[in-house]
Design an enzyme around this catalytic site. Structure first.
Site, mmCIF file in Angstrom:
data_model
loop_
_atom_site.group_PDB
_atom_site.id
_atom_site.type_symbol
_atom_site.label_atom_id
_atom_site.label_comp_id
_atom_site.label_asym_id
_atom_site.label_seq_id
_atom_site.Cartn_x
_atom_site.Cartn_y
_atom_site.Cartn_z
ATOM 1 N N TYR A 154 0.778 -1.302 -0.031
ATOM 2 C CA TYR A 154 -0.008 -0.116 -0.070
ATOM 3 C C TYR A 154 0.889 1.531 -0.133
ATOM 4 O O TYR A 154 0.676 2.135 -0.688
ATOM 5 C CB TYR A 154 -0.750 -0.321 1.191
ATOM 6 C CG TYR A 154 -1.902 1.255 1.261
ATOM 7 C CD1 TYR A 154 -3.088 0.947 0.293
ATOM 8 C CD2 TYR A 154 -1.723 2.120 2.072
ATOM 9 C CE1 TYR A 154 -3.942 2.316 0.332
ATOM 10 C CE2 TYR A 154 -2.729 3.204 2.226
ATOM 11 C CZ TYR A 154 -3.467 3.182 1.163
ATOM 12 O OH TYR A 154 -4.508 4.269 1.153
ATOM 13 N N LYS A 158 1.167 3.822 -3.196
ATOM 14 C CA LYS A 158 0.500 5.325 -2.991
ATOM 15 C C LYS A 158 1.884 6.185 -3.440
ATOM 16 O O LYS A 158 1.632 7.134 -3.982
ATOM 17 C CB LYS A 158 0.139 5.535 -1.657
ATOM 18 C CG LYS A 158 -1.170 5.000 -1.409
ATOM 19 C CD LYS A 158 -2.164 5.363 -2.324
ATOM 20 C CE LYS A 158 -3.576 4.904 -2.107
ATOM 21 N NZ LYS A 158 -4.668 5.379 -2.938
#
Length: 250
Positions: A154, A158
């Protein structure tokens, strides 16, 4: 500041719940025609009842994303603004690096990076032809620093989305298209984020709140307001930027 999107067509991905749904509703309330895109057609049903067109697709697939964008253009004639809110942790939790499987890693990249790339690719030709457009990605504080989720993929995805945003801003700027990102802090926006917050426990929750200047978690509407600004005419000379909307981060 009153922002009007009357006469504009806005496509919002990840619209079935949370931040994406709030963004879609913010644009609709400001006069835009809204195309809602998500893999979860049932979750988008309330938006359909509010007059938005619904387009179900796995946006992590280039073919499916292109088909969904084509469907939105078919319904509305064009897309003036694209907001890529699809993403999330895909049901994963933080684990030691030794436990991460290849499929788990790629699932998060498909949802957070691939989906934004393929949707931007699909809207770019029309925006170029008109000489104008707005693309707003939804990154995260996890794209600027380590993630509170503890999920390696994650944080990595991002960060990659921030890089994609800046690269597209450079490429598309000469054609009158701005590309920016909103990086939310911790927002209680859906069952996954609520589960994460509960899992922190009282002591860690207190520590998180003490690190936020405003001493509260975010709301989906906080993010929607920032997106609307970056998509508006007021932000015409802003591109390649990442706007942190996190209540102030200590």
């Amino acid at each position: 500041m009153h922002l009007s999107f009357a006469g504009k067509v806005v496509a919002v991905t990840g619209a079935a719940q949370g931040i994406g749904a709030a963004i879609a509703r913010r644009f609709a309330a400001s006069g835009a025609r809204v195309a809602a895109l998500d893999i979860d057609m049932d979750g988008m049903a309330p938006l359909g009842a509010e007059g938005m067109s619904l387009h179900a697709a796995d946006l992590g697939s280039r073919e499916s994303a292109a088909a969904a964008i084509a469907g939105a253009i078919g319904a509305h004639g064009r897309i003036d603004v694209l907001v890529t809110s699809a993403g999330g942790v895909r049901g994963q939790v933080g684990r030691p690096i030794e436990e991460i499987a290849e499929d788990d890693w790629h699932a998060i990249f498909r949802a957070n990076v691939d989906a934004a790339m393929w949707c931007a690719q699909a809207v770019a030709p029309g925006m170029k032809a008109r000489g104008s457009g707005r693309i707003v990605t939804i990154s995260s504080g996890a794209g600027l620093r380590p993630s509170l989720t503890g999920i390696q993929a994650y944080a990595s995805a991002k960060h990659a989305l921030v890089g994609l945003t800046r690269q597209l801003a450079l490429e598309l700027g000469p054609q009158g298209i701005t590309v920016n990102s909103v990086a939310p802090g911790f927002v209680l926006s859906n069952p996954s984020t609520e589960k994460q917050w509960e899992a922190f426990g009282p002591e860690r929750q207190k520590a998180v709140l003490s690190g936020i200047h405003t001493r509260r978690l975010g709301r989906p509407e906080d993010i929607a307001g920032a997106v609307a600004f970056l998509a508006s005419e007021a932000a015409e000379w802003i591109s390649g930027q990442v706007l942190s909307v996190d209540g102030g981060h200590a």
